[in-house]
Motif scaffolding. Structure first.
Motif, mmCIF file in Angstrom:
data_model
loop_
_atom_site.group_PDB
_atom_site.id
_atom_site.type_symbol
_atom_site.label_atom_id
_atom_site.label_comp_id
_atom_site.label_asym_id
_atom_site.label_seq_id
_atom_site.Cartn_x
_atom_site.Cartn_y
_atom_site.Cartn_z
ATOM 1 N N GLN A 1 -4.567 20.508 42.345
ATOM 2 C CA GLN A 1 -3.767 19.478 42.801
ATOM 3 C C GLN A 1 -3.021 19.103 41.755
ATOM 4 N N VAL A 2 -1.592 18.753 41.568
ATOM 5 C CA VAL A 2 -0.874 18.419 40.780
ATOM 6 C C VAL A 2 -0.462 16.820 40.799
ATOM 7 N N GLN A 3 -0.589 16.203 39.598
ATOM 8 C CA GLN A 3 -0.452 14.739 39.776
ATOM 9 C C GLN A 3 0.567 14.482 38.967
ATOM 10 N N LEU A 4 1.580 13.548 39.929
ATOM 11 C CA LEU A 4 2.734 13.095 39.513
ATOM 12 C C LEU A 4 2.839 11.487 39.714
ATOM 13 N N VAL A 5 3.487 10.942 38.785
ATOM 14 C CA VAL A 5 3.171 9.318 38.771
ATOM 15 C C VAL A 5 4.603 8.609 38.753
ATOM 16 N N GLU A 6 4.770 8.098 39.715
ATOM 17 C CA GLU A 6 6.220 7.403 40.065
ATOM 18 C C GLU A 6 6.231 6.055 39.241
ATOM 19 N N SER A 7 7.253 5.479 38.874
ATOM 20 C CA SER A 7 7.604 3.881 38.327
ATOM 21 C C SER A 7 8.752 3.676 38.510
ATOM 22 N N GLY A 8 8.991 2.218 38.244
ATOM 23 C CA GLY A 8 10.440 1.694 38.198
ATOM 24 C C GLY A 8 10.989 1.063 39.493
ATOM 25 N N GLY A 9 10.267 1.227 40.457
ATOM 26 C CA GLY A 9 10.583 0.530 41.922
ATOM 27 C C GLY A 9 10.702 -1.097 41.573
ATOM 28 N N ASP A 10 11.439 -1.534 42.328
ATOM 29 C CA ASP A 10 11.641 -3.154 42.372
ATOM 30 C C ASP A 10 12.323 -3.598 43.460
ATOM 31 N N LEU A 11 12.500 -4.971 43.347
ATOM 32 C CA LEU A 11 13.516 -5.587 44.427
ATOM 33 C C LEU A 11 15.065 -5.696 43.482
ATOM 34 N N ALA A 12 15.854 -5.148 44.473
ATOM 35 C CA ALA A 12 17.328 -5.374 43.829
ATOM 36 C C ALA A 12 18.153 -5.751 44.751
ATOM 37 N N GLN A 13 19.288 -6.389 44.535
ATOM 38 C CA GLN A 13 20.486 -6.839 45.150
ATOM 39 C C GLN A 13 21.163 -5.837 45.778
ATOM 40 N N PRO A 14 21.871 -5.748 46.802
ATOM 41 C CA PRO A 14 23.005 -4.814 47.072
ATOM 42 C C PRO A 14 23.869 -4.999 45.848
ATOM 43 N N GLY A 15 24.450 -3.461 45.692
ATOM 44 C CA GLY A 15 25.219 -3.476 44.477
ATOM 45 C C GLY A 15 24.715 -3.374 43.222
ATOM 46 N N GLY A 16 23.373 -3.305 43.297
ATOM 47 C CA GLY A 16 22.620 -3.563 41.751
ATOM 48 C C GLY A 16 21.834 -2.072 41.487
#
Length: 115
Positions: A1-16
């Motif tokens: 099994q390969v482990q991949l870790v995502e990050s950086g998601g958040d709440l953003a306004q339209p156009g952001g």
């Protein structure tokens, strides 16, 4: 099994803008094209963009001109720069190889675009 870790998601306004990152093992990055995928509530997981080892990117029509995929193999990291965000970009974003490996899905990172 390969482990991949995502990050950086958040709440953003339209156009952001948001920048997502995904890190993993050297072995997976050195051998594979890498992709970003997303899954909106109640929908299937779809490809967003992928990038070959050469650095050549490919985008789906829904994000072309707004998103930029890049990779830094020295850091075993793939990025997704998302500009001009729209509410329909709201989803959990995942990285994986392209084509994807069924045993390599991580937890994903939530992106919510809302005013």
């Amino acid at each position: 099994q390969v482990q991949l870790v995502e990050s950086g998601g958040d709440l953003a306004q339209p156009g952001g803008s948001l920048r997502l990152s995904c890190t993993g093992s050297r072995s997976i990055f050195s051998r594979n094209a890498m992709g970003w995928y997303r899954q909106a509530p109640g929908k299937q997981r779809d490809l967003v963009a992928y990038i070959f080892n050469s650095g050549h990117p490919v985008y789906t029509d829904s994000v072309k001109g707004r998103f930029t995929i890049s990779r830094d193999d020295a850091k075993n990291t793939v990025y997704l720069q998302m500009n001009s965000l729209k509410p329909e970009d709201t989803a959990v974003y995942y990285c994986n190889t392209w084509p994807y490996r069924s045993d390599s899905w991580g937890q994903g990172t939530q992106v919510t675009v809302s005013s």
